[in-house]
Write a protein that holds these residues in place. Structure first.
Motif, PDB file in Angstrom:
ATOM      1  N   THR A 133       0.831  -1.196   0.000  1.00  0.00           N
ATOM      2  CA  THR A 133       0.000   0.000   0.000  1.00  0.00           C
ATOM      3  C   THR A 133       0.869   1.251   0.000  1.00  0.00           C
ATOM      4  O   THR A 133       1.759   1.388   0.836  1.00  0.00           O
ATOM      5  CB  THR A 133      -0.926   0.012   1.230  1.00  0.00           C
ATOM      6  N   SER A 134       0.603   2.146  -0.913  1.00  0.00           N
ATOM      7  CA  SER A 134       1.351   3.402  -0.967  1.00  0.00           C
ATOM      8  C   SER A 134       1.096   4.224   0.288  1.00  0.00           C
ATOM      9  O   SER A 134       0.042   4.112   0.932  1.00  0.00           O
ATOM     10  CB  SER A 134       0.919   4.204  -2.195  1.00  0.00           C
ATOM     11  N   PHE A 135       2.046   5.070   0.632  1.00  0.00           N
ATOM     12  CA  PHE A 135       1.853   6.007   1.732  1.00  0.00           C
ATOM     13  C   PHE A 135       0.756   7.007   1.356  1.00  0.00           C
ATOM     14  O   PHE A 135       0.620   7.375   0.188  1.00  0.00           O
ATOM     15  CB  PHE A 135       3.151   6.765   2.017  1.00  0.00           C
ATOM     16  N   VAL A 228       3.751  -1.299   3.740  1.00  0.00           N
ATOM     17  CA  VAL A 228       4.062  -0.183   2.842  1.00  0.00           C
ATOM     18  C   VAL A 228       5.408  -0.456   2.184  1.00  0.00           C
ATOM     19  O   VAL A 228       6.123  -1.373   2.590  1.00  0.00           O
ATOM     20  CB  VAL A 228       4.083   1.153   3.617  1.00  0.00           C
TER      21      VAL A 228
END
Length: 351
Positions: A133-135, A228
């Protein structure tokens, strides 16, 4: 080494990994994560990334990806900022000179100093097989602790370079022998609590499962369940040009970080997310590796000349070049129990 079978088994998985260069944006005493609004901050940093960088940069101040007009990084959609403490050579007469930065030879030629940045999924070799998951917008974090007096994290390392491709052995503190450069390595935590963009210590919203070097990170705990990207910085310092100057005779070495640390336990780095729109998520969902992610596959990229042209005007007006009587922001010790601020620092803070 991984077997051919294991490599084939991983071939069908999402294995995206980014490795790219960022030229130097600025070298000055600002730190909008740890000391937001302070002009100047306590010690000198070298900064790369988007030109929206300034002393404050709080989430309510807006998205750096919308405010920046250029970036010093290879991927032109990355307006994040990345920064570390600066390295200095300390002469036996008590004066200091800043150590310049070298570009990594694994990157395109012509990049002006800066750092090598990695976003990986699990480890450097297989790169994992789980959703990354992207920041989120406004996210920031730090690695390391400036006040540490012993090893603080497995992810913080030094490498004595024989050449720019040297990666081992990784050391927990400054090498004491003469090297052809010293690389500092900062691995950030890769597990997020899924809720907080930051925390009071800039680390509690993250959980560190990172091991030495680019090796497998452990599973994320229930308290920090969101995997992440594994962010890592490599910074190559050109210490070789100081090898013919005086060295300590007690077996130690003459280099210090910009807050006065001559062992390196306090080595640290800051990260502020600033990717445009969903660019980082698209990259993590892809199967590209390193420079194969460039030229729209899936990320837009730029050449070193464009990267080098991106700068910011210094906010802090002080001399950081040549021989200095004290580290920028640090006090001068006359050896008589009385210290005074350096002339450069006094000029900066006094009207």
């Amino acid at each position: 080494m991984k077997s051919v079978l294991s490599v084939v088994a991983l071939a069908g998985l999402s294995e995206a990994a980014l490795r790219f260069g960022c030229s130097t944006l600025s070298i000055q005493r600002l730190d909008p994560v740890v000391e937001p609004g302070s002009i100047p901050s306590a010690h000198l940093h070298q900064i790369v990334g988007g030109n929206a960088f300034n002393a404050s940069m709080q989430p309510e101040d807006g998205d750096p990806a919308q405010k920046a007009t250029c970036t010093t990084c290879t991927f032109s959609e990355d307006f994040s900022n990345y920064w570390t403490a600066v390295m200095f050579y300390k002469h036996q007469n008590g004066s200091y000179q800043r150590v310049p930065i070298m570009a990594n030879d694994a990157l395109p030629p012509g990049i002006n100093g800066g750092m090598t940045i990695y976003y990986t999924q699990q480890d450097f070799f297989s790169n994992g097989n789980q959703k990354i998951t992207s920041f989120p917008k406004g996210f920031r974090m730090t690695a390391g602790k400036v006040t540490a007096t012993s090893k603080y994290s497995k992810g913080l390392k030094f490498v004595c370079l024989q050449n720019k491709s040297t990666r081992f052995p990784e050391l927990d503190e400054f090498p004491t022998q003469k090297c052809n450069g010293i690389m500092t390595v900062h691995h950030f935590p890769a597990c997020w609590d899924g809720k907080n963009l930051d925390s009071p210590d800039h680390q509690s919203h993250m959980y560190n499962t990172v091991n030495d070097a680019f090796v497998n990170s452990g599973a994320c705990p229930a308290s920090h369940p969101v995997r992440v990207p594994q962010v890592t910085y490599e910074t190559l310092w050109d210490t070789a040009q100081f090898n013919n100057l005086p060295w300590p005779t007690d077996g130690s070495q003459p280099f210090v970080l910009s807050y006065g640390d001559d062992l390196g336990f306090g080595t640290h780095a800051d990260y502020m997310f600033g990717w445009k729109d969903d660019a980082l998520q698209r990259a993590m969902d892809s199967s590209c590796m390193f420079n194969a992610c460039e030229n729209g596959n899936p990320l837009k990229s730029q050449q070193p000349a464009q990267m080098n042209a991106c700068t910011v005007q210094p906010t802090v007006d002080e001399n950081i070049n040549g021989w200095l009587s004290a580290l920028p922001g640090m006090s001068i010790d006359h050896g008589d129990g009385v210290s005074e601020e350096s002339e450069e620092y006094r000029e900066c803070i006094m009207p």
